[in-house]
Design an enzyme around this catalytic site. Structure first.
Site, PDB file in Angstrom:
ATOM      1  CB  SER A 143      29.366  37.616  34.072  1.00  0.00           C
ATOM      2  OG  SER A 143      29.433  36.646  35.092  1.00  0.00           O
ATOM      3  CE1 TYR A 156      28.959  41.337  37.592  1.00  0.00           C
ATOM      4  CE2 TYR A 156      28.527  38.984  37.710  1.00  0.00           C
ATOM      5  CZ  TYR A 156      29.325  40.032  37.309  1.00  0.00           C
ATOM      6  OH  TYR A 156      30.489  39.780  36.603  1.00  0.00           O
ATOM      7  CB  ILE A 189      38.605  36.097  35.890  1.00  0.00           C
ATOM      8  CG1 ILE A 189      37.761  35.482  34.752  1.00  0.00           C
ATOM      9  CG2 ILE A 189      39.984  36.516  35.388  1.00  0.00           C
ATOM     10  CD1 ILE A 189      38.285  34.227  34.126  1.00  0.00           C
TER      11      ILE A 189
HETATM   12  N1  LIG Z   1      36.723  38.662  37.875  1.00  0.00           N
HETATM   13  C1  LIG Z   1      35.786  37.794  37.579  1.00  0.00           C
HETATM   14  O1  LIG Z   1      35.710  36.685  38.139  1.00  0.00           O
HETATM   15  C2  LIG Z   1      34.767  38.112  36.515  1.00  0.00           C
HETATM   16  C3  LIG Z   1      33.933  37.078  36.089  1.00  0.00           C
HETATM   17  C4  LIG Z   1      32.975  37.348  35.117  1.00  0.00           C
HETATM   18  C5  LIG Z   1      32.876  38.624  34.567  1.00  0.00           C
HETATM   19  N2  LIG Z   1      33.706  39.607  34.999  1.00  0.00           N
HETATM   20  C6  LIG Z   1      33.525  40.945  34.402  1.00  0.00           C
HETATM   21  O2  LIG Z   1      34.768  41.444  33.922  1.00  0.00           O
HETATM   22  C7  LIG Z   1      34.763  42.872  33.981  1.00  0.00           C
HETATM   23  C8  LIG Z   1      36.043  43.344  34.687  1.00  0.00           C
HETATM   24  O3  LIG Z   1      36.048  42.801  35.999  1.00  0.00           O
HETATM   25  P1  LIG Z   1      37.363  42.733  36.906  1.00  0.00           P
HETATM   26  O4  LIG Z   1      37.317  41.431  37.599  1.00  0.00           O
HETATM   27  O5  LIG Z   1      38.555  43.110  36.107  1.00  0.00           O
HETATM   28  O6  LIG Z   1      37.013  43.892  37.964  1.00  0.00           O
HETATM   29  P2  LIG Z   1      37.992  44.897  38.743  1.00  0.00           P
HETATM   30  O7  LIG Z   1      37.181  45.413  39.875  1.00  0.00           O
HETATM   31  O8  LIG Z   1      39.325  44.276  38.992  1.00  0.00           O
HETATM   32  O9  LIG Z   1      38.196  46.078  37.674  1.00  0.00           O
HETATM   33  C9  LIG Z   1      37.102  46.839  37.218  1.00  0.00           C
HETATM   34  C10 LIG Z   1      37.591  48.130  36.562  1.00  0.00           C
HETATM   35  O10 LIG Z   1      36.429  48.867  36.145  1.00  0.00           O
HETATM   36  C11 LIG Z   1      36.549  50.202  36.635  1.00  0.00           C
HETATM   37  N3  LIG Z   1      35.205  50.760  36.851  1.00  0.00           N
HETATM   38  C12 LIG Z   1      34.271  50.340  37.753  1.00  0.00           C
HETATM   39  N4  LIG Z   1      33.187  51.136  37.665  1.00  0.00           N
HETATM   40  C13 LIG Z   1      33.452  52.074  36.695  1.00  0.00           C
HETATM   41  C14 LIG Z   1      32.724  53.153  36.172  1.00  0.00           C
HETATM   42  N5  LIG Z   1      31.513  53.495  36.620  1.00  0.00           N
HETATM   43  N6  LIG Z   1      33.278  53.869  35.161  1.00  0.00           N
HETATM   44  C15 LIG Z   1      34.520  53.573  34.714  1.00  0.00           C
HETATM   45  N7  LIG Z   1      35.264  52.563  35.194  1.00  0.00           N
HETATM   46  C16 LIG Z   1      34.729  51.813  36.171  1.00  0.00           C
HETATM   47  C17 LIG Z   1      37.364  50.102  37.929  1.00  0.00           C
HETATM   48  O11 LIG Z   1      37.970  51.336  38.272  1.00  0.00           O
HETATM   49  C18 LIG Z   1      38.374  49.020  37.553  1.00  0.00           C
HETATM   50  O12 LIG Z   1      39.511  49.556  36.903  1.00  0.00           O
HETATM   51  C19 LIG Z   1      33.475  43.278  34.713  1.00  0.00           C
HETATM   52  O13 LIG Z   1      32.502  43.678  33.782  1.00  0.00           O
HETATM   53  C20 LIG Z   1      33.063  41.993  35.408  1.00  0.00           C
HETATM   54  O14 LIG Z   1      31.670  41.919  35.622  1.00  0.00           O
HETATM   55  C21 LIG Z   1      34.660  39.385  35.966  1.00  0.00           C
END
Ligand SMILES: NC(=O)c1ccc[n+]([C@@H]2O[C@H](COP(=O)([O-])OP(=O)(O)OC[C@H]3O[C@@H](n4cnc5c(N)ncnc54)[C@H](O)[C@@H]3O)[C@@H](O)[C@H]2O)c1
Length: 250
Positions: A143, A156, A189
């Site tokens: 991130s 985070y 995102i």
């Molecule tokens: N959405 C954003 O703006 C953004 C920005 C920067 C980084 N990210 C990173 O992208 C990645 C995905 O984020 P997202 O936005 O798709 O989140 P999301 O919450 O939409 O999806 C996360 C997924 O991870 C799974 N998950 C959570 N904890 C878990 C665990 N202990 N074991 C197995 N699965 C687990 C959930 O069930 C879900 O399917 C994350 O690492 C997040 O930090 C997201």
């Protein structure tokens, strides 16, 4: 581009991970979905199989090393190899430092950082055995928070900065084994995490002003960059952190 590559993606039942899997499937890969959300994971695999993709779900909590070892064994039993590993599972909690308890700190570090290490460790011997003939790739979804300290709580940002250190160390050890190791660092995102961090119209409008490209990022933006890093075009890209933020940070 990824024909018959076995691609393991953690946290792939929803959001960015799901979109990465869909992109990999469109490019011919055999995707493996690891997630603790069994209902969503199985439903997604059904969808993929219906459109002809040889996909596979294994219920996995990335905070359990045993779950990850079982997942690794199941992948090898089904497909015989792993070519691509995307470390994506993560949670974000936007809290001020004063509101972060020790338990809250440990929870986020445990999923985002410890979970990343456990994932690498479970598949370590498979990647150490790579010989260059079968190019392999590891991609962390970290991130921009690791760089800016914004976007979630300090736990985070620290967990994501920790992923960067882990990624660089893994890149040093696996480079000689012809495994490319890189990180994609997205900011804002549009997924469930985004809805949780920016619930109001006002907070979203403020944010939009800061993005030169003039729109929020989409899971597809992350999926396309990840697919590039998973494919042959990135064979000389190694140990890098690629910000994906519409130009917001720099
Ligand atoms: N959405 C954003 O703006 C953004 C920005 C920067 C980084 N990210 C990173 O992208 C990645 C995905 O984020 P997202 O936005 O798709 O989140 P999301 O919450 O939409 O999806 C996360 C997924 O991870 C799974 N998950 C959570 N904890 C878990 C665990 N202990 N074991 C197995 N699965 C687990 C959930 O069930 C879900 O399917 C994350 O690492 C997040 O930090 C997201």
């Amino acid at each position: 581009m990824l024909q018959d590559k076995v691609a393991v993606v953690t946290g792939a039942a929803r959001g960015i991970g799901k979109c990465i899997v869909a992109e990999f499937a469109a490019l011919g890969a055999k995707p493996v979905i690891l997630d603790f959300d069994e209902e969503a994971g199985l439903a997604f695999v059904k969808e993929l199989q219906a459109s002809g993709t040889d996909a596979f779900f294994f219920k996995t909590d990335v905070t359990s090393f045993t779950d990850l070892q079982n997942a690794r064994n199941a992948v090898i039993k089904k497909f015989g190899a792993v070519d691509i590993l995307v470390i994506n599972a993560g949670i974000s909690r936007k809290l001020a430092i004063g509101d972060i308890s020790v338990e809250e700190w440990n929870k986020v570090i445990n999923i985002n950082l410890n979970g990343s290490f456990y994932t690498i460790k479970a598949f370590w011997d498979d990647f150490l055995a790579k010989d260059g003939e079968h190019p392999a790739k590891i991609i962390f979804i970290s991130s921009g928070s690791a760089i800016t300290g914004t976007g979630g709580g300090c736990h985070y940002a620290a967990s994501k900065a920790g992923q960067h250190g882990l990624m660089r160390a893994v890149a040093r050890e696996l480079g000689p084994h012809h495994v490319n190791v890189n990180a994609v660092a997205p900011r804002v995102i549009m997924t469930d995490i985004f809805d949780h961090l920016y619930p109001t119209k006002e907070s979203r409008n403020d944010l939009l002003q800061k993005i030169p490209i003039g729109r929020f990022g989409l899971p597809e933006d992350v999926a396309k960059l990840t697919a590039f890093l998973a494919g042959p075009g990135s064979d000389y890209v190694h140990g890098q952190i690629i910000l994906l933020d519409g130009g917001r940070t720099y």
